[in-house]
Enzyme design. Structure first.
Site, PDB file in Angstrom:
ATOM      1  N   SER A 206      20.726  59.191  29.878  1.00  0.00           N
ATOM      2  CA  SER A 206      21.892  58.490  29.341  1.00  0.00           C
ATOM      3  C   SER A 206      22.961  59.499  28.954  1.00  0.00           C
ATOM      4  O   SER A 206      22.659  60.513  28.306  1.00  0.00           O
ATOM      5  CB  SER A 206      21.505  57.675  28.106  1.00  0.00           C
ATOM      6  OG  SER A 206      22.672  57.131  27.502  1.00  0.00           O
TER       7      SER A 206
ATOM      8  N   THR B  84      21.999  66.363  25.528  1.00  0.00           N
ATOM      9  CA  THR B  84      21.683  67.166  26.708  1.00  0.00           C
ATOM     10  C   THR B  84      22.346  66.596  27.956  1.00  0.00           C
ATOM     11  O   THR B  84      22.879  67.345  28.781  1.00  0.00           O
ATOM     12  CB  THR B  84      20.154  67.275  26.906  1.00  0.00           C
ATOM     13  OG1 THR B  84      19.572  67.778  25.703  1.00  0.00           O
ATOM     14  CG2 THR B  84      19.809  68.205  28.053  1.00  0.00           C
ATOM     15  N   CYS B  85      22.345  65.291  28.110  1.00  0.00           N
ATOM     16  CA  CYS B  85      22.998  64.664  29.269  1.00  0.00           C
ATOM     17  C   CYS B  85      24.490  64.937  29.241  1.00  0.00           C
ATOM     18  O   CYS B  85      25.099  65.235  30.274  1.00  0.00           O
ATOM     19  CB  CYS B  85      22.739  63.164  29.289  1.00  0.00           C
ATOM     20  SG  CYS B  85      20.991  62.730  29.436  1.00  0.00           S
ATOM     21  N   ALA B  86      25.094  64.819  28.076  1.00  0.00           N
ATOM     22  CA  ALA B  86      26.523  65.098  27.942  1.00  0.00           C
ATOM     23  C   ALA B  86      26.822  66.552  28.286  1.00  0.00           C
ATOM     24  O   ALA B  86      27.763  66.842  29.035  1.00  0.00           O
ATOM     25  CB  ALA B  86      26.987  64.767  26.519  1.00  0.00           C
TER      26      ALA B  86
END
Length: 170
Positions: free
Chosen positions: A54, A59-61
């Site tokens: 997501s 971490t995804c960002a």
């Protein structure tokens, strides 16, 4: 089925990533304009599939920001950030971050997670996709894969970039 960890605790996926040397499974994902896009949409391009749980996680960002920075230097390459987030949320994230060199795509109405073996099948993350990167050459052949062993870790950007540059020079 692959076993990885989230915060050190094991979890399982629905399958395995496509193998290097194979032709990538086709897919249908949803763009920010709610249009279906497929693998054929990016025909003739090298494709980086940055698969994330997501965009609403640190971490995804971070990995999306880094791929956005790196994408500008990649010849004939498109970076697709694929998550189960709704297209509206993906668009807001990219707009607020000023990200223009990655393309967010949503798997919310597709079988992408199962077809690529990245659907998490147990723990509190059931139904989300695990973190992985798949690089496809201009002919949709899988040339690099990484199933990140710990969901909270970032992928190996340098290896992804090497795979893209090798594909561009062939």
């Amino acid at each position: 089925m692959a076993t990885i960890t989230f915060q050190g605790k094991p979890l399982n996926t629905s399958g395995e990533l496509p193998s290097v040397g194979s032709i990538a499974p086709g897919f249908s994902l949803v763009s920010g304009r709610l249009q279906d896009v497929s693998l054929a949409t990016y025909k003739g391009k090298i494709k980086v599939l940055s698969i994330v749980p997501s965009l609403d996680t640190p971490t995804c960002a971070a990995s999306t920001r880094i791929f956005n920075q790196k994408a500008d230097n990649l010849e004939n390459t498109v970076v697709l950030v694929i998550s189960a987030d709704l297209p509206f949320a993906q668009g807001r994230f990219c707009e607020s971050e000023g990200l223009k060199d990655v393309l967010p795509l949503s798997s919310f109405r597709s079988n992408f997670a199962e077809d690529y073996g990245v659907k998490i099948t147990d723990t509190v993350l059931t139904g989300l996709m695990t973190r992985a990167v798949v690089v496809l050459d201009a002919h949709d052949k899988v040339i690099y894969t990484e199933l990140v062993a710990e969901v909270a870790d970032e992928p190996n950007y340098e290896e992804v970039l090497v795979a893209c540059k090798d594909a561009a020079s062939n």
